[in-house]
Design a protein around this motif. Structure first.
Motif, short mmCIF file in Angstrom:
data_model
loop_
_atom_site.label_atom_id
_atom_site.label_comp_id
_atom_site.label_asym_id
_atom_site.label_seq_id
_atom_site.Cartn_x
_atom_site.Cartn_y
_atom_site.Cartn_z
N GLN A 31 0.83 -1.20 0.00
CA GLN A 31 0.00 0.00 0.00
C GLN A 31 0.87 1.25 0.00
O GLN A 31 2.02 1.23 0.41
CB GLN A 31 -0.93 0.00 1.21
N ALA A 32 0.31 2.34 -0.50
CA ALA A 32 0.99 3.63 -0.49
C ALA A 32 0.49 4.44 0.69
O ALA A 32 -0.70 4.41 1.01
CB ALA A 32 0.71 4.37 -1.79
N LEU A 33 1.39 5.16 1.35
CA LEU A 33 1.00 6.02 2.46
C LEU A 33 2.11 7.01 2.76
O LEU A 33 3.23 6.86 2.29
CB LEU A 33 0.69 5.20 3.71
N VAL A 34 1.77 8.01 3.54
CA VAL A 34 2.74 8.97 4.04
C VAL A 34 2.72 8.87 5.55
O VAL A 34 1.67 8.98 6.18
CB VAL A 34 2.41 10.42 3.60
N LEU A 35 3.90 8.64 6.14
CA LEU A 35 4.04 8.61 7.60
C LEU A 35 4.50 10.00 8.05
O LEU A 35 5.62 10.42 7.75
CB LEU A 35 5.08 7.58 8.03
N ALA A 36 3.65 10.70 8.76
CA ALA A 36 4.00 12.02 9.29
C ALA A 36 5.03 11.86 10.41
O ALA A 36 5.19 10.77 10.96
CB ALA A 36 2.74 12.70 9.82
N PRO A 37 5.74 12.91 10.77
CA PRO A 37 6.68 12.82 11.88
C PRO A 37 5.99 12.28 13.13
O PRO A 37 4.91 12.72 13.51
CB PRO A 37 7.12 14.28 12.08
N GLN A 39 4.42 9.57 13.49
CA GLN A 39 3.25 8.73 13.22
C GLN A 39 3.65 7.26 13.06
O GLN A 39 4.73 6.94 12.59
CB GLN A 39 2.56 9.18 11.93
N ARG A 40 2.74 6.38 13.46
CA ARG A 40 2.92 4.95 13.23
C ARG A 40 1.74 4.45 12.42
O ARG A 40 0.65 5.01 12.47
CB ARG A 40 3.07 4.18 14.54
N ALA A 41 1.97 3.36 11.68
CA ALA A 41 0.90 2.80 10.85
C ALA A 41 1.17 1.31 10.65
O ALA A 41 2.33 0.88 10.57
CB ALA A 41 0.85 3.49 9.50
N LEU A 42 0.09 0.55 10.57
CA LEU A 42 0.18 -0.87 10.27
C LEU A 42 0.12 -1.01 8.75
O LEU A 42 -0.88 -0.67 8.12
CB LEU A 42 -0.98 -1.62 10.94
N VAL A 43 1.21 -1.49 8.16
CA VAL A 43 1.37 -1.51 6.71
C VAL A 43 1.37 -2.95 6.21
O VAL A 43 2.14 -3.79 6.67
CB VAL A 43 2.69 -0.81 6.31
N GLY A 44 0.50 -3.23 5.24
CA GLY A 44 0.40 -4.56 4.66
C GLY A 44 1.57 -4.87 3.75
O GLY A 44 2.17 -3.97 3.15
N THR A 45 1.87 -6.17 3.64
CA THR A 45 2.94 -6.63 2.75
C THR A 45 2.40 -7.49 1.61
O THR A 45 3.13 -7.80 0.68
CB THR A 45 4.00 -7.45 3.50
N GLY A 46 1.13 -7.93 1.74
CA GLY A 46 0.58 -8.83 0.75
C GLY A 46 1.14 -10.24 0.85
O GLY A 46 0.94 -11.06 -0.04
N VAL A 47 1.85 -10.54 1.95
CA VAL A 47 2.51 -11.83 2.13
C VAL A 47 1.84 -12.60 3.25
O VAL A 47 1.64 -12.08 4.35
CB VAL A 47 4.01 -11.64 2.48
N SER A 48 1.50 -13.86 2.97
CA SER A 48 1.05 -14.82 3.99
C SER A 48 1.91 -16.06 3.82
O SER A 48 2.19 -16.47 2.69
CB SER A 48 -0.43 -15.17 3.80
N HIS A 101 7.59 10.75 5.73
CA HIS A 101 8.22 9.78 4.83
C HIS A 101 7.14 9.12 3.98
O HIS A 101 6.16 8.60 4.51
CB HIS A 101 9.00 8.72 5.61
N THR A 102 7.36 9.13 2.68
CA THR A 102 6.41 8.55 1.74
C THR A 102 6.81 7.12 1.42
O THR A 102 7.98 6.85 1.11
CB THR A 102 6.37 9.37 0.43
N ILE A 103 5.83 6.22 1.50
CA ILE A 103 6.04 4.82 1.15
C ILE A 103 5.15 4.52 -0.04
O ILE A 103 3.94 4.78 -0.01
CB ILE A 103 5.69 3.90 2.34
N ALA A 104 5.76 3.99 -1.09
CA ALA A 104 5.02 3.62 -2.30
C ALA A 104 4.79 2.12 -2.32
O ALA A 104 5.50 1.35 -1.66
CB ALA A 104 5.82 4.04 -3.53
N VAL A 105 3.80 1.70 -3.08
CA VAL A 105 3.57 0.26 -3.27
C VAL A 105 4.86 -0.33 -3.85
O VAL A 105 5.44 0.22 -4.79
CB VAL A 105 2.39 0.01 -4.23
N GLY A 106 5.33 -1.41 -3.26
CA GLY A 106 6.54 -2.08 -3.73
C GLY A 106 7.81 -1.69 -2.99
O GLY A 106 8.83 -2.35 -3.15
N ASP A 107 7.77 -0.61 -2.18
CA ASP A 107 8.95 -0.23 -1.42
C ASP A 107 9.31 -1.31 -0.41
O ASP A 107 8.42 -1.93 0.21
CB ASP A 107 8.72 1.08 -0.66
#
Length: 157
Positions: A31-37, A39-48, A101-107
């Motif tokens: 998933q794409a998201l921006v983590l603000a200073p 900030q925490r977030a639960l980020v999916g990996t698409g992996v099981s 910090h910006t996180i793009a799909v695939g990072d």
């Protein structure tokens, strides 16, 4: 060479080792998201995954993200038990106080380390056997003791 273990997996992007001999396989953001200073977030990996009995996987931070951008994992290491079949998600935290910090799909956002584990048999006793270290805890073997002769055997926890 270390023993190889087969791990069954469903994934949008397979975890991969960057170099021969690497312990951790890179996990990618699904998933794409921006983590603000701060900030925490639960980020999916698409992996099981389906680990064999006697193994666990640990989700650990990527050193480059930590050093360059202040991105780490809140519960590092995250533990994936052999019986878990859900998506591996990563609890990322932006420790930088000023920059988002910006996180793009695939990072690449974390690493997955698969290890054999032992199950302990816990035996209750009235007293533990002694050891050279004894009850020395946090900081009890610090550099200050060696250089200055400071006694660090007191309460330093």
């Amino acid at each position: 060479m270390a023993e190889s273990v087969e791990v069954l997996i469903t994934a949008s992007v397979l975890p991969s080792y960057a170099h021969p001999g690497d312990a951790g396989a890179d996990l990618h953001s699904s998933q794409a998201l921006v983590l603000a200073p701060g900030q925490r977030a639960l980020v999916g990996t698409g992996v099981s995954i389906a680990l064999p009995d006697g193994y666990a996987a640990f989700v650990v931070p990527r050193s480059g993200l930590a050093v360059k951008h202040g991105i780490t994992i809140v519960n590092a290491p995250g533990t994936v038990d052999a019986g878990y079949r859900g998506e591996i998600k990563v609890a990322l935290l932006n420790t930088d106080l000023a920059e988002p910090h910006t996180i793009a799909v695939g990072d690449r956002i974390a690493q997955l380390i698969v290890v054999p584990v032992s199950r302990a048999t816990f035996i209750p006793v009235d007293r533990l056997p002694g050891s050279q270290r004894g009850e020395g805890g946090f900081g009890s073997t610090g550099l200050t003791q060696h250089i200055t002769g400071t006694d660090t055997s007191g309460d330093n926890q």
